[in-house]
Design an enzyme around this catalytic site. Structure first.
Site, PDB file in Angstrom:
ATOM      1  N   SER A 131      -3.259  -0.721  20.080  1.00  0.00           N
ATOM      2  CA  SER A 131      -3.483   0.518  19.347  1.00  0.00           C
ATOM      3  C   SER A 131      -2.547   1.603  19.850  1.00  0.00           C
ATOM      4  CB  SER A 131      -4.938   0.974  19.491  1.00  0.00           C
ATOM      5  OG  SER A 131      -5.165   2.169  18.767  1.00  0.00           O
ATOM      6  N   LYS A 185     -10.802  -4.770  19.446  1.00  0.00           N
ATOM      7  CA  LYS A 185      -9.914  -3.996  18.565  1.00  0.00           C
ATOM      8  C   LYS A 185     -10.550  -3.802  17.191  1.00  0.00           C
ATOM      9  CE  LYS A 185      -6.050  -1.955  17.307  1.00  0.00           C
ATOM     10  NZ  LYS A 185      -5.847  -2.126  15.886  1.00  0.00           N
ATOM     11  N   HIS A 188     -12.967  -1.042  17.663  1.00  0.00           N
ATOM     12  CA  HIS A 188     -12.141   0.164  17.802  1.00  0.00           C
ATOM     13  C   HIS A 188     -11.783   0.702  16.422  1.00  0.00           C
ATOM     14  CE1 HIS A 188      -8.092   1.938  17.619  1.00  0.00           C
ATOM     15  NE2 HIS A 188      -8.251   2.379  18.857  1.00  0.00           N
ATOM     16  N   ASN A 189     -11.350  -0.180  15.540  1.00  0.00           N
ATOM     17  CA  ASN A 189     -10.950   0.262  14.198  1.00  0.00           C
ATOM     18  C   ASN A 189     -12.150   0.742  13.388  1.00  0.00           C
ATOM     19  OD1 ASN A 189      -8.480  -0.591  15.085  1.00  0.00           O
ATOM     20  ND2 ASN A 189      -8.010  -1.813  13.286  1.00  0.00           N
ATOM     21  N   GLU A 192     -12.792   4.136  14.503  1.00  0.00           N
ATOM     22  CA  GLU A 192     -11.719   4.937  13.906  1.00  0.00           C
ATOM     23  C   GLU A 192     -12.060   5.316  12.461  1.00  0.00           C
ATOM     24  OE1 GLU A 192      -7.437   3.543  12.305  1.00  0.00           O
ATOM     25  OE2 GLU A 192      -7.722   3.253  14.463  1.00  0.00           O
TER      26      GLU A 192
END
Length: 470
Positions: A131, A185, A188-189, A192
């Protein structure tokens, strides 16, 4: 250079792959890149700093033969079939003990399948989330690797050197087994998605609901970034609101279409959370509102037939609203992180990842898109209690939310009065209120299920499973 001199190889020399390889070269690692496009292979060498051991090639044979053993190479190609195609082309050239890293946003079950397939050939496969975008790749990303712990030692010096640093600590860490890196990840997204939706809703309330000018909007978000809201996404929101369009002279954001696109990682987060039975309503709502944005023609027609006359409601005190909204945004943002971290905890148990959430919070503090000063609070919370089920149960974090709860409710009342949709904020508040409710009304749902389907229920005063002839 002899054929065994390169420390690391990269397959795919687009912007991300090339920048990450150049970052490694700047940290004194000898690197080689492979791309079928001769221009991209040549660009790698052209952009490298003078004297750095960097080579580009279009030959897979030369690429593999030039890597020191055990070989370590990364794929930065589009997720899905292209990853499998590259692996298939390289596999005959690799040897037991070699390491292949997928640096794309691959769906975690695909990573688990590839780990097993390559293990049969004696090759270690890592799924690693990266990222920070192209700038992060060049000057320091956050990286989330998962795979074989022993094999990671071959990668660790390189990754730690080129990762972003916070207080001297690299924003990369071995996360866990199998697809742990890709899973982290993915979440994480999802976080986000949630924070971006919350920022969009805050912008909408200030602009349409309170009549903030372009200058006032710019100043508000830039001011927020000097507070406890300091983060990459708040920072770029202020910069975006300041940008003027070269064609019209208006603020650029005002001429950008409101049809949002997505690549699927937010949806994967929501889908898997449902599989794990982990509630993440703020993230879910962010995914749903991107879907809602695609119905532009219907929304235009609905605006005519179902006009919002509430926008003309009584004016608000702009300064007061901005302060209340700052607190409400902090409240909602923290709950988005809390939902994502709770999902990681459950996934680690379900998939045997062995995640340490303190490490996740630590490597998200810099380099990545969701980096924010509050992540240090999260790291400290998990340092105190590694088994913390939810960030809301940390006394400091929970107390911070309680102190802002009144402003959260006031902001949502204002939005309701104005007819401004703030589903992300509402979902965040409902999550908080639901999580802290000792009793929920799902006893009625259990009775309903038993009534129409004889699905049985449990009692609070007796052990066992019960059914009633209603």
């Amino acid at each position: 250079m002899n054929e065994t001199q390169f420390d690391f190889g990269m397959v795919g020399l687009g912007v991300m792959g090339r920048n990450l390889l150049l970052n490694m070269a700047d940290n004194d690692f000898a690197v080689i890149g492979l791309d079928l496009d001769p221009q991209k292979a040549a660009a790698l060498e052209t952009e490298a700093a003078a004297g750095k051991p960097v080579k580009g090639t279009t030959s897979a044979e030369e690429f593999v033969a030039s890597l020191r053993k055990p070989r370590a190479l990364m794929l930065l190609v589009p997720a899905g079939n292209p990853v499998d195609a590259v692996i298939a082309s390289l596999l005959p050239l690799l040897e037991p003990g070699d390491i292949v890293v997928d640096g794309g946003n691959s769906y975690f079950p695909d990573t688990d399948r590839r780990v097993k397939t390559l293990a049969d050939a004696g090759i270690h496969f890592f799924g690693m989330g990266i990222s920070g975008g192209e700038k992060g790749a060049r000057f320091g990303p956050s990286m989330m690797p998962g795979g074989n712990r022993e094999a990671y030692e071959r990668l660790r010096p390189i990754f730690e050197a080129c990762a972003a640093k916070v207080n001297g600590e690299p924003c990369v860490s071995y996360l866990g087994n199998g697809s742990a890196g890709n899973y982290v990840k993915m979440v994480h997204n999802g976080i986000e998605y949630g924070i971006m939706q919350l920022l969009a809703e805050a912008y909408d309330l200030l602009k349409r609901g309170a009549g903030f000018s372009d200058d006032e909007l710019e100043a508000t978000f830039q001011g927020w970034n000097q507070t406890e809201l300091q983060s990459f996404l708040v920072e770029i929101t202020g910069e975006i609101l300041a940008k003027k369009d070269d064609v019209t002279g208006q603020r650029l954001v005002s001429v950008i279409s409101d049809r949002a696109r997505s690549k699927g990682t937010g949806k994967w987060t929501s889908q898997n959370a449902m599989d794990l039975q982990v509630p993440i309503p703020t993230i879910d709502m962010a995914v749903l509102m991107r879907d809602m944005s695609k119905y532009k023609e219907e929304r235009v027609e609905a605006a005519k037939l179902l006009p919002n006359n509430s926008l003309q409601a009584a004016s608000v005190d702009k300064q007061q609203l901005a302060e209340q909204l700052r607190n409400a945004f902090y409240f909602a943002m923290i709950t988005a992180y809390a939902q994502g971290m709770a999902q990681l905890r459950m996934a680690s148990q379900a998939y045997n990842y062995g995640l340490e959430l303190q490490e996740v919070a630590k490597i998200w503090r810099g380099g990545c898109i969701i980096r924010a000063v509050c992540l240090e609070d999260f790291r400290q919370a998990y340092e105190k209690n590694a088994d913390l089920p939810n960030l809301l149960l940390d006394p400091k974090i929970g107390g911070d939310l309680l102190n802002r709860l009144g402003d959260m409710r006031t902001v949502l009342k204002t939005a309701i009065d104005k007819g401004i949709p703030m589903p992300g904020f509402m979902a965040s508040l409902s999550y908080f209120d639901g999580y802290r409710s000792e009793t929920l009304p799902t006893n009625l749902i259990q009775a309903q299920r038993d009534y129409f389907g004889a699905h049985t229920y449990e009692r609070i005063d007796q052990e066992g499973i019960f059914h009633t002839q209603w």
